[in-house]
Design a protein around this motif. Structure first.
Motif, PDB file in Angstrom:
ATOM      1  N   GLN A  15      42.640  35.685  52.884  1.00  0.00           N
ATOM      2  CA  GLN A  15      42.580  36.236  51.545  1.00  0.00           C
ATOM      3  C   GLN A  15      43.930  36.849  51.166  1.00  0.00           C
ATOM      4  O   GLN A  15      44.411  36.687  50.048  1.00  0.00           O
ATOM      5  CB  GLN A  15      41.479  37.303  51.506  1.00  0.00           C
ATOM      6  N   GLN A  16      44.494  37.551  52.134  1.00  0.00           N
ATOM      7  CA  GLN A  16      45.783  38.176  51.854  1.00  0.00           C
ATOM      8  C   GLN A  16      46.825  37.136  51.497  1.00  0.00           C
ATOM      9  O   GLN A  16      47.624  37.321  50.576  1.00  0.00           O
ATOM     10  CB  GLN A  16      46.271  38.962  53.091  1.00  0.00           C
ATOM     11  N   LYS A  19      46.191  35.979  48.060  1.00  0.00           N
ATOM     12  CA  LYS A  19      46.623  36.985  47.087  1.00  0.00           C
ATOM     13  C   LYS A  19      48.133  36.985  46.953  1.00  0.00           C
ATOM     14  O   LYS A  19      48.680  37.103  45.850  1.00  0.00           O
ATOM     15  CB  LYS A  19      46.152  38.380  47.555  1.00  0.00           C
ATOM     16  N   HIS A  23      50.200  36.344  43.636  1.00  0.00           N
ATOM     17  CA  HIS A  23      51.163  37.343  43.173  1.00  0.00           C
ATOM     18  C   HIS A  23      52.511  36.711  42.908  1.00  0.00           C
ATOM     19  O   HIS A  23      53.187  36.995  41.912  1.00  0.00           O
ATOM     20  CB  HIS A  23      51.262  38.448  44.230  1.00  0.00           C
ATOM     21  N   SER A  50      48.270  40.134  38.782  1.00  0.00           N
ATOM     22  CA  SER A  50      47.907  39.232  39.893  1.00  0.00           C
ATOM     23  C   SER A  50      46.553  39.623  40.468  1.00  0.00           C
ATOM     24  O   SER A  50      45.730  38.741  40.795  1.00  0.00           O
ATOM     25  CB  SER A  50      48.989  39.261  40.969  1.00  0.00           C
ATOM     26  N   GLU A  51      46.297  40.939  40.583  1.00  0.00           N
ATOM     27  CA  GLU A  51      44.997  41.380  41.097  1.00  0.00           C
ATOM     28  C   GLU A  51      43.889  40.914  40.174  1.00  0.00           C
ATOM     29  O   GLU A  51      42.839  40.417  40.598  1.00  0.00           O
ATOM     30  CB  GLU A  51      44.996  42.908  41.216  1.00  0.00           C
ATOM     31  N   PHE A  54      43.248  37.247  40.489  1.00  0.00           N
ATOM     32  CA  PHE A  54      42.549  36.933  41.720  1.00  0.00           C
ATOM     33  C   PHE A  54      41.056  37.195  41.573  1.00  0.00           C
ATOM     34  O   PHE A  54      40.209  36.359  41.908  1.00  0.00           O
ATOM     35  CB  PHE A  54      43.132  37.754  42.867  1.00  0.00           C
ATOM     36  N   ARG A  55      40.732  38.377  41.038  1.00  0.00           N
ATOM     37  CA  ARG A  55      39.310  38.705  40.898  1.00  0.00           C
ATOM     38  C   ARG A  55      38.627  37.775  39.902  1.00  0.00           C
ATOM     39  O   ARG A  55      37.484  37.357  40.091  1.00  0.00           O
ATOM     40  CB  ARG A  55      39.164  40.161  40.441  1.00  0.00           C
ATOM     41  N   GLU A  58      37.770  34.626  41.504  1.00  0.00           N
ATOM     42  CA  GLU A  58      36.553  34.736  42.307  1.00  0.00           C
ATOM     43  C   GLU A  58      35.324  34.596  41.428  1.00  0.00           C
ATOM     44  O   GLU A  58      34.386  33.866  41.747  1.00  0.00           O
ATOM     45  CB  GLU A  58      36.518  36.096  43.010  1.00  0.00           C
TER      46      GLU A  58
END
Lengths: 131, 502
Positions: A15-16, A19, A23, A50-51, A54-55, A58
């Motif tokens: 996941q990192q 992300k 980013h 970017s956060e 990402f969400r 999902e």
């Protein structure tokens, strides 16, 4: 237990990495926009965007899966994507245009393949007929 | 009473009923009166049996007459009030009151009368609940009569004859039967000519009375009249000469350019026109509905994304328009306007809490009247074949969202401005429109035309109310009344049956 933990860690690192990739892409896009509009983007802004992306991805994935299951299918199709994008009209338009383009491409490809197959058949028949 | 010899092919009421009485069983539902009725019946049946033995009818009739004349008064008095009648007693009354030969009508007409009376008596029996004389027994007697009317016609006459029956009974009760037999027969024969079925069973059995159909055409006629008055009032006097009586007459010269102008302009002008058209139509149709429509119509304007949908619909309209001939150009201009109005709501809003377009029966009626458009706006539709589009149903509660606004003001614990409440209503309206749009899209996505529980579950999942931890059933249990739980959550009952079935 250890395996589960290892898997979790793997998933987490996965996941990192994802992300981080998002980013990076968002950063590139922001730099482009900044050079266009001559506005600076702070790092927090880029991180927030970017956060958020990402969400949202999902959520999209979950929604797409739900839509596909709702239509009693196992694969996510373009209809599901269109359903997802119907909120914003411009996005929907864009997606439908792209969809049509892809459909056309597919048709052309099929036509080409058919032609090739026919040519191959004819060429195989002619020597057979000639003899 | 004239004793005439009648051939077997022409049974009268009396003979038919006699046969019925002979063949029927000796059962009565009213036990306490059984003795009396039994006595009466045996008295009657003795002449009847004599009749069966002999061939000629005249002799039997004389005998039956003799017997009857003695028993008649006893019958009538023994029967008491109307309420406690048995079917048998009713038949007796028929025998007493039905004429041998009609005074007014010829024999050919009397046949269906008698037959209908017989059938009616059987119907009355069945309706009263005492099935001692059942229909199959009657059928052989009925089939004897030639030239019977169709069963459908018989039913119509049945209602009349029931009324006749009661009239006759009323007459026999009040006055002496022999004196009024002729009168009742006259009325019976005469009243048959009435075409409209009066409510025959209104006094006795109000539940079974068939109410006459309310004709909607009349309402439309009144509406058209109102439209005509409106249009005539608004039209300039010079154009009265140009008026045609045809349904698709050419509109006024002054109005046509405005009609044409309205269409090529896309986007917000079109929306305004549709708004106006919708509001005008609402005005013409019903002032009471206007309040509901004005609310969503005003919401049309501030919505830019809906403009594109209106544009899309307009393109559809124009495509449709181009198909029509030049003669109908103006008329197509007119339908394009209301079609716009109809399609933009189609596209934007599907399930509305408020009332919407007129029912399909109305547009043809409106088109028939159309002479000039209302106030320069194309309003009327030609009677094009309406395909099954999305159903626009009226708000059954007619309250709109005021209920929710009141709830809101209650829970706010503070006094609220009216404007604030209005805005709350608008927001709620938008919200519900959005939800219902989603529901429709979900149903369409699954290839269905009806919205089902799965669609709702999907919506709630998107809203975040239904999660992997909380299922829909849990929410149903928590928030809905107990009865709905039974209806919504499948439960197994005895015999391996699950309700509701999945």
């Amino acid at each position: 237990m250890e395996e589960v933990e290892a898997e979790e860690q793997q998933g987490f690192s996965h996941q990192q990495r994802l992300k981080a990739a998002v980013h990076y892409t968002v950063g590139c896009l922001c730099n482009e926009v900044a050079s266009d509009k001559e506005i600076q983007f702070s790092k927090q802004t880029v991180a927030a965007i970017s956060e958020l992306t990402f969400r949202q991805c999902e959520m999209f994935a979950k929604d797409l899966e739900m839509f596909a299951r709702h239509a009693k299918r196992n694969t996510i199709s373009t209809d599901d994507v269109k359903l997802l994008a119907r909120r914003s009209n411009s996005l929907l338009k864009y997606i439908t245009e792209k969809n049509e383009e892809i459909a056309q491409l597919n048709l052309e490809r099929k036509a080409k393949k058919k032609k090739q197959a026919e040519d191959a058949n004819q060429s195989s028949r002619e020597p057979a007929g000639g003899e | 009473m004239a004793d005439r010899y009648r051939p077997d092919s022409e049974p009268t009421t009396r003979t038919l009923l006699q046969r019925v009485l002979d063949t029927a069983d000796l059962r009565t539902p009213r036990r306490r009166r059984s003795r009396r009725t039994l006595a009466q019946r045996t008295f009657l049946e003795s002449p009847a049996s004599k009749r069966l033995s002999s061939q000629t009818k005249t002799t039997t009739r004389r005998r039956s007459h003799g017997a009857r004349s003695v028993v008649r008064l006893a019958h009538v008095q023994a029967n008491g009030d109307l309420e406690e009648q048995t079917p048998r007693t009713l038949l007796k009354n028929i025998l007493l009151t039905a004429p041998e030969s009609s005074i007014v009508m010829p024999d050919s007409v009397m046949k269906p009368v008698e037959v209908s009376k017989v059938v009616q008596s059987s119907r009355q029996e069945s309706s009263q609940g005492s099935l001692e004389l059942q229909l199959p027994e009657l059928e052989p007697s009925l089939t004897l009569a030639p030239g019977l009317p169709a069963p459908g016609k018989r039913k119509q006459r049945l209602r009349l004859s029931v009324f006749q029956q009661e009239v006759n009974q009323g007459l026999t009760r009040s006055q002496e039967p022999p004196g009024n037999a002729d009168v009742s027969s006259l009325t019976s024969s005469l009243s048959l000519t009435f075409a409209t079925p009066l409510q025959p069973q209104s006094v006795k059995r109000p539940g079974l009375a068939r109410r006459p159909l309310t004709r909607r055409a009349v309402d439309i006629g009144a509406l058209l009249q109102g439209l005509r008055d409106n249009s005539l009032a608004s039209a300039p006097p010079a154009d009265i000469v140009l008026e045609d009586t045809q349904p698709f007459s050419q509109p006024l010269v002054g109005c046509s350019p405005s009609v044409h102008h309205s269409l090529p302009h896309p986007s917000h002008i079109g929306i305004e026109d549709t708004e106006r058209a919708v509001s005008h139509r609402r005005q013409s149709i019903g002032p009471g509905q206007q309040s509901h429509i004005s609310l969503p119509c005003s919401e049309l304007q501030p919505q830019p994304p809906e403009v594109t949908e209106a544009v899309g619909s307009q393109e559809v309209m124009e495509a449709r328009k181009s198909k029509e001939s030049s003669e109908d150009e103006d008329t197509s201009g007119r339908p394009a306007g209301p079609e716009l109005a109809s399609s933009t709501p189609d596209l934007l809003k599907t399930k509305q809490p408020h009332q919407f377009l007129e029912p399909p029966s109305l547009p043809p009626g409106v088109a028939v009247l159309s002479s000039e458009p209302l106030e320069s706006m194309p309003v009327r539709l030609p009677p094009r074949p309406r395909t099954a589009g999305p159903r626009h149903h009226q708000d059954p509660y007619k309250a709109g969202l005021s209920y929710y606004a009141k709830l809101f003001s209650f829970y706010a614990k503070m006094p609220m401005e009216k404007k604030a409440l209005e805005i709350v209503e608008k927001c709620l309206d938008k919200y519900f429109q959005h939800l219902c749009n989603d529901l429709e899209v979900f149903a369409d996505h699954a290839g269905r035309k009806t919205v089902k529980v799965e669609d709702l579950e999907l919506l709630m999942r998107r809203q975040g109310l239904v999660t992997d931890q909380i299922s829909l059933h849990v929410l149903v249990e928590r928030h809905l009344p107990l009865e709905y739980r039974q209806l919504l959550i499948p439960c197994a009952f005895t015999g391996n049956s699950v309700f509701p079935t999945q």
